[in-house]
Design an enzyme around this catalytic site. Structure first.
Site, short mmCIF file in Angstrom:
data_model
loop_
_atom_site.label_atom_id
_atom_site.label_comp_id
_atom_site.label_asym_id
_atom_site.label_seq_id
_atom_site.Cartn_x
_atom_site.Cartn_y
_atom_site.Cartn_z
CG HIS A 138 -5.00 5.64 -0.02
ND1 HIS A 138 -4.99 5.63 1.36
CD2 HIS A 138 -6.06 6.42 -0.37
CE1 HIS A 138 -5.99 6.37 1.82
NE2 HIS A 138 -6.64 6.86 0.80
N GLY A 158 -6.45 2.45 8.30
CA GLY A 158 -6.29 3.37 9.43
C GLY A 158 -6.52 2.68 10.75
N GLY A 159 -5.46 2.55 11.54
CA GLY A 159 -5.59 1.96 12.88
C GLY A 159 -5.91 0.48 12.87
CG HIS A 180 -1.90 1.04 1.34
ND1 HIS A 180 -3.14 0.97 0.74
CD2 HIS A 180 -1.88 2.22 2.00
CE1 HIS A 180 -3.84 2.06 1.02
NE2 HIS A 180 -3.09 2.84 1.78
CG MET A 238 -0.42 11.40 1.97
SD MET A 238 -0.24 11.50 3.75
CE MET A 238 -0.65 9.82 4.22
CG MET A 268 -10.14 6.81 4.34
SD MET A 268 -8.54 5.97 4.12
CE MET A 268 -7.58 6.61 5.50
CG MET A 302 -5.07 10.07 1.05
SD MET A 302 -4.20 9.40 2.47
CE MET A 302 -3.03 8.35 1.64
N GLY A 358 -0.23 -0.14 8.51
CA GLY A 358 1.06 0.53 8.47
C GLY A 358 1.85 0.24 9.72
N GLY A 364 -4.05 11.03 6.29
CA GLY A 364 -2.94 11.97 6.41
C GLY A 364 -1.75 11.44 7.18
CG PHE A 365 -0.61 12.46 9.97
CD1 PHE A 365 0.67 12.95 9.73
CD2 PHE A 365 -1.69 13.31 9.86
CE1 PHE A 365 0.86 14.29 9.40
CE2 PHE A 365 -1.52 14.65 9.52
CZ PHE A 365 -0.24 15.15 9.30
N GLY A 366 0.05 8.00 9.59
CA GLY A 366 0.02 6.64 10.12
C GLY A 366 -0.06 6.68 11.64
N GLY A 367 -0.31 5.53 12.23
CA GLY A 367 -0.26 5.41 13.68
C GLY A 367 -1.39 6.09 14.43
C1 DX5 Z 1 -3.39 7.23 6.41
C2 DX5 Z 1 -2.99 6.23 5.36
C3 DX5 Z 1 -2.79 4.87 5.86
C4 DX5 Z 1 -1.73 4.71 6.91
C5 DX5 Z 1 -2.29 3.73 7.88
O1 DX5 Z 1 -3.88 8.36 5.81
O2 DX5 Z 1 -3.95 6.18 4.32
O3 DX5 Z 1 -2.56 3.97 4.79
O4 DX5 Z 1 -0.50 4.27 6.46
O5 DX5 Z 1 -1.43 3.64 8.94
P1 DX5 Z 1 -1.77 2.85 10.25
O6 DX5 Z 1 -2.06 1.45 9.87
O7 DX5 Z 1 -0.54 3.01 11.07
O8 DX5 Z 1 -2.97 3.53 10.86
ZN ZN Z 2 -3.68 4.55 2.86
#
Ligand code: DX5
Ligand code: ZN
Length: 224
Positions: free
Chosen positions: A65, A175-176, A32, A36, A136, A67, A196, A141-144
């Site tokens: 993906h 996401g999460g 994936h 962004m 989603m 964004m 992620g 926008g962000f991982g974790g």
């Molecule tokens: C967030 C991304 C996700 C992100 C998920 O905007 O689209 O793909 O990498 O990360 P985790 O699994 O850490 O929430």
């Molecule tokens: Zn993603």
């Protein structure tokens, strides 16, 4: 539909992307890649040149993906470059049908993503135009980030809409997703799981993929 796991390289080491991709090769179904642009989301990652390089270094199919603010302009390029799946956001596309068709015409699977606050009901008529619906489970926008439980009813409704349509549309969550949340996503009807932090934050990413897969498989309800 069998369970598919798509590790997100957003949580990988960006200076060593080829090695990071190799750590899940032959274990993950997809890689994936979160594109962004600082506009659609308040973060900047990578674009087409990096995807082109990744395509040369891994045999794992790439799940892009996007964004970005202008997916109508850019999405077909990712498909033409060789990404096997390209997902655009419903909130960003101005001509979703044209763009989804262009993605398919370039030989990729076409995905449509919905932010947590975007209702799925308005997109029922697009089912014949898509190969995957991405729900989603965090704000993009962000991982974790923490998994948003409020999205669960929508995930179940998305599964019901897909089943009612009757065509083959995969249902992805992003996401999460972790060992704590993947089972309830599978129970609600998701079949493609992006992870992620749960994969690249683990000491052994390949083992993390296998663990997530077995949890999701056990939780997937029988469908007929
Ligand atoms: C967030 C991304 C996700 C992100 C998920 O905007 O689209 O793909 O990498 O990360 P985790 O699994 O850490 O929430
Ligand atoms: Zn993603």
């Amino acid at each position: 539909m069998a369970v598919q796991i798509s590790p997100s390289i957003l949580s990988a080491d960006f200076a060593r992307l080829a090695d990071e991709a190799a750590r899940v090769e032959n274990v993950a179904d997809w890689l994936h890649v979160d594109v962004m642009d600082y506009h659609f989301v308040p973060n900047l990652t990578l674009g087409l040149p990096v995807v082109e390089s990744l395509l040369k270094t891994t045999s794992t199919p790439i799940d892009c993906h996007l964004m970005i603010q202008d997916p109508d302009r850019w999405a077909p390029d990712y498909a033409e470059a060789g990404a096997a799946s390209v997902t655009i956001h419903a909130e960003a596309a101005k001509a979703a049908v044209r763009t989804l068709r262009a993605i398919r015409a370039a030989g990729a699977r076409a995905g449509l993503a919905l932010n947590p606050a975007t209702a799925v009901e308005g997109y029922e008529d697009l089912m014949p135009e898509i190969d995957m619906l991405l729900v989603m489970t965090v704000e993009p926008g962000f991982g974790g980030q923490r998994f948003l439980d409020i999205v669960m009813p929508k995930l179940s409704r998305a599964r019901a809409l897909i089943d009612k349509y009757g065509g083959e549309v995969w249902l992805q969550v992003d996401g999460g997703v972790s060992v704590e949340t993947i089972e309830r996503c599978a129970e609600a009807g998701a079949d493609v799981f992006v992870a992620g932090n749960a994969v690249y934050g683990a000491d052994d990413p390949a083992r993390a993929v296998a663990e997530l897969r077995s949890l999701a498989e056990r939780a997937t309800p029988p469908r007929w």
